[in-house]
Design an enzyme around this catalytic site. Structure first.
Site, short mmCIF file in Angstrom:
data_model
loop_
_atom_site.label_atom_id
_atom_site.label_comp_id
_atom_site.label_asym_id
_atom_site.label_seq_id
_atom_site.Cartn_x
_atom_site.Cartn_y
_atom_site.Cartn_z
N ARG A 54 6.29 7.26 4.70
CA ARG A 54 5.97 5.95 4.13
C ARG A 54 5.17 5.15 5.15
O ARG A 54 4.25 4.42 4.82
CB ARG A 54 7.25 5.21 3.70
CG ARG A 54 7.01 3.77 3.30
CD ARG A 54 8.08 3.17 2.38
NE ARG A 54 9.44 3.59 2.63
CZ ARG A 54 10.18 3.21 3.69
NH1 ARG A 54 9.69 2.39 4.59
NH2 ARG A 54 11.42 3.67 3.83
N TYR A 106 -9.97 -9.07 -13.23
CA TYR A 106 -9.25 -7.96 -13.86
C TYR A 106 -7.95 -8.50 -14.48
O TYR A 106 -7.21 -9.26 -13.83
CB TYR A 106 -8.95 -6.92 -12.78
CG TYR A 106 -8.20 -5.72 -13.28
CD1 TYR A 106 -8.81 -4.82 -14.15
CD2 TYR A 106 -6.89 -5.48 -12.88
CE1 TYR A 106 -8.11 -3.71 -14.61
CE2 TYR A 106 -6.20 -4.37 -13.33
CZ TYR A 106 -6.81 -3.49 -14.20
OH TYR A 106 -6.14 -2.40 -14.65
N ASP A 178 -12.57 -8.34 -4.86
CA ASP A 178 -12.27 -7.07 -5.54
C ASP A 178 -13.62 -6.38 -5.74
O ASP A 178 -14.43 -6.80 -6.56
CB ASP A 178 -11.56 -7.35 -6.87
CG ASP A 178 -11.14 -6.07 -7.60
OD1 ASP A 178 -11.79 -5.03 -7.37
OD2 ASP A 178 -10.19 -6.12 -8.40
N LYS A 203 -11.13 4.24 -9.54
CA LYS A 203 -12.39 4.13 -10.26
C LYS A 203 -13.49 4.91 -9.52
O LYS A 203 -13.40 6.11 -9.40
CB LYS A 203 -12.72 2.66 -10.49
CG LYS A 203 -11.50 1.83 -10.96
CD LYS A 203 -11.01 2.19 -12.35
CE LYS A 203 -9.68 1.54 -12.72
NZ LYS A 203 -9.56 0.10 -12.53
C1 LIG Z 1 -8.54 -0.84 -12.41
C2 LIG Z 1 -8.77 -2.09 -11.65
C3 LIG Z 1 -7.76 -2.68 -10.86
C4 LIG Z 1 -6.37 -2.11 -10.80
O1 LIG Z 1 -6.34 -0.86 -10.21
P1 LIG Z 1 -5.30 0.32 -10.60
O2 LIG Z 1 -5.73 1.42 -9.72
O3 LIG Z 1 -5.46 0.58 -12.05
O4 LIG Z 1 -3.94 -0.21 -10.28
C5 LIG Z 1 -8.08 -3.82 -10.15
N1 LIG Z 1 -9.30 -4.37 -10.21
C6 LIG Z 1 -10.29 -3.85 -10.96
C7 LIG Z 1 -11.61 -4.52 -11.00
C8 LIG Z 1 -10.06 -2.70 -11.70
O5 LIG Z 1 -11.03 -2.20 -12.47
#
Ligand SMILES: *Cc1c(COP(=O)(O)O)cnc(C)c1O
Length: 382
Positions: A54, A106, A178, A203
């Site tokens: 961890r 998001y 983000d 992503k």
């Molecule tokens: C998918 C996404 C998240 C969250 O990420 P996860 O890996 O699904 O927990 C946060 N911000 C954006 C812009 C996203 O597309």
């Protein structure tokens, strides 16, 4: 693991080499999947490097090193999902703190603040960050964090990162970007004044729709210390297999982003010319409201395109008729995806200030040949 190669090496090279020297014992050129939860210690309380997974794992450390390097950060931290990264970051706040959030963030970020973190005593305001007067108007003495997402989801709005950084600095707040949609290949917020970058590694960074992960990058020493502590104390860490998949994905990030951007530009132009499409949201279009800022702060315009149709029925029908574009949530993989945000990815923000019209369709343009993708959309829109 090796030191991060310095700025002398270009992005494409660092994606393959930063934190990824051949393995010491056998020379394996890929970072091994250290599938272990614990590490044998030569002497009591004197581990070689790691004591428990961890707290640390060499596969994870390689990923953290390369992602930090690509973002131009000294510190990188990886998590079990984008939301795990965001949660850990928000746990750096204290009750009484205030957060300013963009009006098209998001949905999961909004849900986390409104339903999970908010009730513990963190207040927040949502504002159109392209309106500096309104933006400055919601900042308070307690504002500890300014949360920017650009381009946004699903409207692909572009926020001026340098301007937001200026407003955050005036407030003495830390600014988070983000950077999931742009990736560090197209946009590096730390160089534009942001304090922290967060990612859903799920992503574009992973890039193959085969893992869920998250990451944070920063140059702030104190914050990095706190985050390292929280990464272990909270424990929302990724497993070594997922870190390996992300490492494998990140090696081709530059190539993939070039193809995503090229395909999205062609698809956006096709949609603009289609009589059934009422409006296309893509910052690469010369008349898009975000075009000018995007051209300044991004290397290219990304792989995401949204478009509006006459009705929800039309939106649903088209999303169900494509063959190459799979009807699915998520984005950023090599395969093209299509979805209707209202009832799908954005169902959790129905009735909130972030609600989206049901006639909106969002596509993640993959790296297939753009002609094939356009032909697929053409038959679905027929
Ligand atoms: C998918 C996404 C998240 C969250 O990420 P996860 O890996 O699904 O927990 C946060 N911000 C954006 C812009 C996203 O597309």
């Amino acid at each position: 693991m090796g030191a991060t190669p310095g700025d002398a090496l270009r992005f494409e090279t660092r994606a393959i080499h930063a934190g990824q020297e051949p393995e010491a014992e056998y020379g394996a050129v890929n970072v091994p999947i250290y599938q272990t939860s614990t590490y044998a210690q030569p002497r009591v309380g004197e581990p070689k490097k790691y004591d428990y997974a961890r707290g640390g794992n060499p596969t994870r450390e390689a990923l953290q090193t390369v992602l930090a390097s690509l973002e131009g950060g000294r510190y990188g931290l990886c998590f079990g999902s984008g939301m795990a990264a965001e949660t850990t970051l928000l746990l750096c706040l204290a009750p009484g703190d205030h957060v300013v959030l963009g009006d098209d963030v998001y949905g999961g970020t909004y849900r986390l603040l409104s339903k999970v973190i908010g009730p513990w005593g963190i207040d927040f305001d949502i504002v159109d960050m392209n309106d500096p007067v309104a933006f400055r108007g919601v900042v308070r003495p307690e504002t500890a964090m300014v949360w920017v997402e650009t381009p946004t989801n699903p409207f692909l709005k572009v926020i001026d990162i340098s301007l937001a950084a200026e407003i955050a600095a005036e407030a003495g707040a830390r600014m988070v970007v983000d950077n999931t949609f742009a990736t560090p290949y197209l946009q590096r917020p730390l160089e534009l004044g942001a304090d922290i970058v967060v990612h859903s590694v799920t992503k574009y960074i992973g890039g193959h729709s085969d893992l869920v992960g998250g990451a944070i990058a920063t140059n702030d020493d104190d914050l990095a210390d706190r985050l390292r502590f929280l990464q272990n104390a909270v424990g929302a860490v990724p497993g070594p297999m997922d870190c390996y998949l992300a490492l494998r994905g990140v090696k081709t990030l530059a190539l993939r982003m070039e193809a995503h951007c090229r395909g999205a530009a062609e698809v956006a132009e096709f949609l603009v010319g289609h009589p059934r499409v009422l409006r296309v949201h893509y910052p690469g279009l010369a008349d898009d409201p975000g075009h000018e800022i995007a051209a300044r702060q991004m290397a290219a315009f990304g792989g995401m395109v949204s478009f509006e149709l006459g009705s929800e029925e039309e939106a649903r029908a088209i999303a169900e008729r494509t063959r190459l574009f799979f009807l699915a949530e998520s984005l950023g993989g090599v395969e093209s995806l299509i979805e209707v945000p209202g009832p799908m990815t954005h169902a959790s923000v129905a009735g909130s200030p972030l609600e989206v019209p049901p006639s909106l369709v969002r596509i993640s343009v993959g790296i297939e040949h753009p002609d094939d993708l356009i032909a697929d959309l053409d038959q679905a829109l027929a």
